[in-house]
Scaffold this motif. Sequence first.
Motif, PDB file in Angstrom:
ATOM      1  N   GLY A  19      77.035  13.648  18.679  1.00 59.94           N
ATOM      2  CA  GLY A  19      76.535  14.966  18.300  1.00 59.94           C
ATOM      3  C   GLY A  19      75.793  15.002  16.981  1.00 59.94           C
ATOM      4  O   GLY A  19      75.267  16.049  16.613  1.00 59.94           O
ATOM      5  N   SER A  20      75.723  13.890  16.227  1.00 60.88           N
ATOM      6  CA  SER A  20      75.000  13.883  14.955  1.00 60.88           C
ATOM      7  C   SER A  20      73.489  13.898  15.196  1.00 60.88           C
ATOM      8  O   SER A  20      73.009  13.505  16.260  1.00 60.88           O
ATOM      9  CB  SER A  20      75.390  12.663  14.127  1.00 60.88           C
ATOM     10  N   LEU A  21      72.735  14.321  14.149  1.00 60.82           N
ATOM     11  CA  LEU A  21      71.274  14.434  14.255  1.00 60.82           C
ATOM     12  C   LEU A  21      70.638  13.039  14.226  1.00 60.82           C
ATOM     13  O   LEU A  21      70.919  12.238  13.341  1.00 60.82           O
ATOM     14  CB  LEU A  21      70.725  15.284  13.114  1.00 60.82           C
ATOM     15  N   MET A  22      69.771  12.757  15.199  1.00 64.42           N
ATOM     16  CA  MET A  22      69.125  11.442  15.286  1.00 64.42           C
ATOM     17  C   MET A  22      67.819  11.419  14.494  1.00 64.42           C
ATOM     18  O   MET A  22      67.136  12.452  14.355  1.00 64.42           O
ATOM     19  CB  MET A  22      68.832  11.104  16.749  1.00 64.42           C
ATOM     20  N   LYS A  23      67.503  10.228  13.919  1.00 62.72           N
ATOM     21  CA  LYS A  23      66.238  10.016  13.199  1.00 62.72           C
ATOM     22  C   LYS A  23      65.192   9.456  14.156  1.00 62.72           C
ATOM     23  O   LYS A  23      65.494   8.637  15.008  1.00 62.72           O
ATOM     24  CB  LYS A  23      66.447   9.048  12.037  1.00 62.72           C
ATOM     25  N   GLU A  24      63.952   9.874  13.969  1.00 68.88           N
ATOM     26  CA  GLU A  24      62.862   9.420  14.845  1.00 68.88           C
ATOM     27  C   GLU A  24      62.315   8.074  14.372  1.00 68.88           C
ATOM     28  O   GLU A  24      62.037   7.869  13.179  1.00 68.88           O
ATOM     29  CB  GLU A  24      61.722  10.447  14.905  1.00 68.88           C
ATOM     30  N   LEU A  25      62.142   7.149  15.299  1.00 71.32           N
ATOM     31  CA  LEU A  25      61.557   5.838  15.014  1.00 71.32           C
ATOM     32  C   LEU A  25      60.048   5.878  15.287  1.00 71.32           C
ATOM     33  O   LEU A  25      59.490   6.906  15.676  1.00 71.32           O
ATOM     34  CB  LEU A  25      62.212   4.774  15.900  1.00 71.32           C
ATOM     35  N   LYS A  26      59.400   4.716  15.101  1.00 69.70           N
ATOM     36  CA  LYS A  26      57.965   4.612  15.391  1.00 69.70           C
ATOM     37  C   LYS A  26      57.741   4.822  16.884  1.00 69.70           C
ATOM     38  O   LYS A  26      58.368   4.163  17.709  1.00 69.70           O
ATOM     39  CB  LYS A  26      57.437   3.238  14.966  1.00 69.70           C
ATOM     40  N   PRO A  27      56.856   5.727  17.271  1.00 70.60           N
ATOM     41  CA  PRO A  27      56.680   6.028  18.698  1.00 70.60           C
ATOM     42  C   PRO A  27      56.029   4.867  19.467  1.00 70.60           C
ATOM     43  O   PRO A  27      55.267   4.082  18.909  1.00 70.60           O
ATOM     44  CB  PRO A  27      55.773   7.265  18.695  1.00 70.60           C
ATOM     45  N   THR A  28      56.335   4.773  20.724  1.00 70.65           N
ATOM     46  CA  THR A  28      55.687   3.805  21.620  1.00 70.65           C
ATOM     47  C   THR A  28      54.489   4.485  22.271  1.00 70.65           C
ATOM     48  O   THR A  28      54.620   5.570  22.847  1.00 70.65           O
ATOM     49  CB  THR A  28      56.673   3.339  22.711  1.00 70.65           C
ATOM     50  N   ILE A  29      53.326   3.838  22.158  1.00 70.11           N
ATOM     51  CA  ILE A  29      52.089   4.438  22.683  1.00 70.11           C
ATOM     52  C   ILE A  29      51.644   3.672  23.920  1.00 70.11           C
ATOM     53  O   ILE A  29      51.547   2.436  23.906  1.00 70.11           O
ATOM     54  CB  ILE A  29      50.979   4.423  21.620  1.00 70.11           C
ATOM     55  N   SER A  30      51.387   4.356  24.991  1.00 67.58           N
ATOM     56  CA  SER A  30      50.866   3.755  26.225  1.00 67.58           C
ATOM     57  C   SER A  30      49.713   4.598  26.741  1.00 67.58           C
ATOM     58  O   SER A  30      49.567   5.770  26.371  1.00 67.58           O
ATOM     59  CB  SER A  30      51.967   3.648  27.278  1.00 67.58           C
ATOM     60  N   TYR A  31      48.900   3.986  27.581  1.00 72.18           N
ATOM     61  CA  TYR A  31      47.716   4.677  28.101  1.00 72.18           C
ATOM     62  C   TYR A  31      47.728   4.644  29.629  1.00 72.18           C
ATOM     63  O   TYR A  31      48.290   3.746  30.249  1.00 72.18           O
ATOM     64  CB  TYR A  31      46.438   4.007  27.593  1.00 72.18           C
ATOM     65  N   GLU A  32      47.068   5.623  30.219  1.00 69.68           N
ATOM     66  CA  GLU A  32      46.854   5.662  31.666  1.00 69.68           C
ATOM     67  C   GLU A  32      45.360   5.765  31.916  1.00 69.68           C
ATOM     68  O   GLU A  32      44.677   6.582  31.296  1.00 69.68           O
ATOM     69  CB  GLU A  32      47.552   6.869  32.294  1.00 69.68           C
ATOM     70  N   LEU A  33      44.868   4.929  32.814  1.00 65.42           N
ATOM     71  CA  LEU A  33      43.442   4.946  33.170  1.00 65.42           C
ATOM     72  C   LEU A  33      43.260   5.841  34.394  1.00 65.42           C
ATOM     73  O   LEU A  33      43.808   5.579  35.454  1.00 65.42           O
ATOM     74  CB  LEU A  33      42.949   3.529  33.470  1.00 65.42           C
ATOM     75  N   LYS A  34      42.495   6.901  34.251  1.00 67.91           N
ATOM     76  CA  LYS A  34      42.267   7.867  35.322  1.00 67.91           C
ATOM     77  C   LYS A  34      40.825   7.763  35.829  1.00 67.91           C
ATOM     78  O   LYS A  34      39.923   7.367  35.095  1.00 67.91           O
ATOM     79  CB  LYS A  34      42.526   9.295  34.823  1.00 67.91           C
ATOM     80  N   TYR A  35      40.637   8.125  37.078  1.00 68.38           N
ATOM     81  CA  TYR A  35      39.295   8.135  37.676  1.00 68.38           C
ATOM     82  C   TYR A  35      38.979   9.527  38.191  1.00 68.38           C
ATOM     83  O   TYR A  35      39.807  10.168  38.844  1.00 68.38           O
ATOM     84  CB  TYR A  35      39.216   7.140  38.836  1.00 68.38           C
ATOM     85  N   LYS A  36      37.762   9.983  37.885  1.00 73.18           N
ATOM     86  CA  LYS A  36      37.308  11.280  38.368  1.00 73.18           C
ATOM     87  C   LYS A  36      35.978  11.078  39.089  1.00 73.18           C
ATOM     88  O   LYS A  36      35.025  10.582  38.483  1.00 73.18           O
ATOM     89  CB  LYS A  36      37.141  12.257  37.196  1.00 73.18           C
ATOM     90  N   PRO A  37      35.886  11.396  40.372  1.00 78.90           N
ATOM     91  CA  PRO A  37      34.624  11.209  41.104  1.00 78.90           C
ATOM     92  C   PRO A  37      33.477  11.965  40.444  1.00 78.90           C
ATOM     93  O   PRO A  37      33.689  12.934  39.709  1.00 78.90           O
ATOM     94  CB  PRO A  37      34.937  11.779  42.498  1.00 78.90           C
TER      95      PRO A  37
END
Length: 546
Positions: free
Chosen positions: A125-143
Amino acid sequence: MRMINVEEINKLQEKLEKMDREELMEYAIGETISKMTYLDQLASMKRSKFGSTSEKTSLEMLPLFNEIEKTLDNVNPVDLLEPEVKDTKKGKKRKPKAKENDYSDLEIKETIHHSLKDRSCPECGSLMKELKPTISYELKYKPAEWFLIKHVIHNYVCPECSKESDGIVCVEPKDKPVRLIEGSVVTSSAVAGLAYNKYVLGTPLYRQEQDLNRQNICINRQNMSNWMMQCSNDYLEYVFDQMCEDFKKLEIVHLDETPLQIIEDCKDGRKKGYVWMGMSGTFETNQMALYFSPGNRKYENATMILGEDSHAIAHSDGYEAYHKDICLMVVGCMAHVRRKFVEAQKASVGEKEIRKLSTREERIEYLDSHPGYKNILVAIHYINKLFKIEETLKKECATPSERYKRRQEESLPIFNEFFAYLHEIEGQYLPKGKMGSAISYTFHEEEYLRNFFKDGRCELSNNLAEQRIKPFVIARKNFLFSNTKNGAKASTIYFSLIESAKMNKLNPYKYLEYVLDTLSTKGLSNEIINSVLPYSKQLPKNLYVK
């Protein structure tokens, strides 16, 4: 299969019975020569239909023969040895590592953050500290999108002026859009997209129409064709004409031609039409490739492309139209010469037999006992040595003067030895056989092949032209033919601008859109036309491919 004719056999038997010994020997030799020629032609036809079209020669075969001693004076014997064969399991050859994907130029349309609303630890129940975020990408296609822009043009009238002038005085906004084609909704981006799909991606208009129908967009290919034709006539032809004038001023050029069936010509009795192509040499400042559709293969077309009394040096294949004093000098193509000898190699029985032999010693023994096949490999090896020198000069980015000097020192002696060798073996082959034809073709082209050594800007082959005309050949497999002469002309104009854009590292779609936009809004003055040429220094930087 032809049926056996008993009557013909009886006549032949009577004919042979009347011959003496010398006549019989002469007849047998003639029949043997004819049979060898037919077998040679049959092997060539089978190979062209079912075999590989590559001209690459087997590296493991070439070091096996002993060349004339003078050609090996400067060769280290170790270089001619084959690497030791190791007993390994047969498997697929490892492909070269693919080029890594690069997404740095793609726009990031949306950034989505994934975080916890409640940062309390689920355990204590204690307050958590934020770590360095993990960054990922998604490749999308639009006709590709087709959409309309609605312009509401507000018109204004002045009642007072209208009273004084006895008529209605209307005033329109100055930012009113300019039509690309009067009375049509089409824009430069739409025409550029259609042209890009057809001439770059090889998608004919009927397939583009089908694709749009699947998206519930009804644009028929007749409209598409009319838009492209009218833009070619109203705008792009002026750019093409200026490029033709600039082409006639070039000093080094390459020429080639390829068939294109034009239905309108077929009605006039001509079954086969042609498209001609001319492109600038490697060291020319203005890089361009121009396509022409005269519909025939007459030598006057070369004069039309180069201009009267041309002072250009033209590279070409062995077609006689290029040998009619069309320019200052014609340079032959060594790649076409090599192609003839490679055809002879592939048609030879020795090509199959030697591959059945597993050891070096067996292959050397086979070559020594079959000089006819060995001579073919020697001829190809001479040509490959010339191309190897050119490859080295290209890697070193040699200047024309450096190329000229190195060719005189290294290439010319090999070239002279090559022709001396051909003269030695010429009498060993049938004139109509593959090897005999290759030797005859090489002797016929010698004058034009030697011109290669007269200027450092010249190329050993006309491969640049063949590579540049290949996109047209590939596209032709999709659209097959042109219905009319005007349609063929429009296609050649689009191809000229697109291929020239590629040569100057421009994005073909963006370049076509820019040209149509500029000419339709700013006019067709010489200054404007010169500013949109594919080799113009005034083009915006965003048109170039990084």
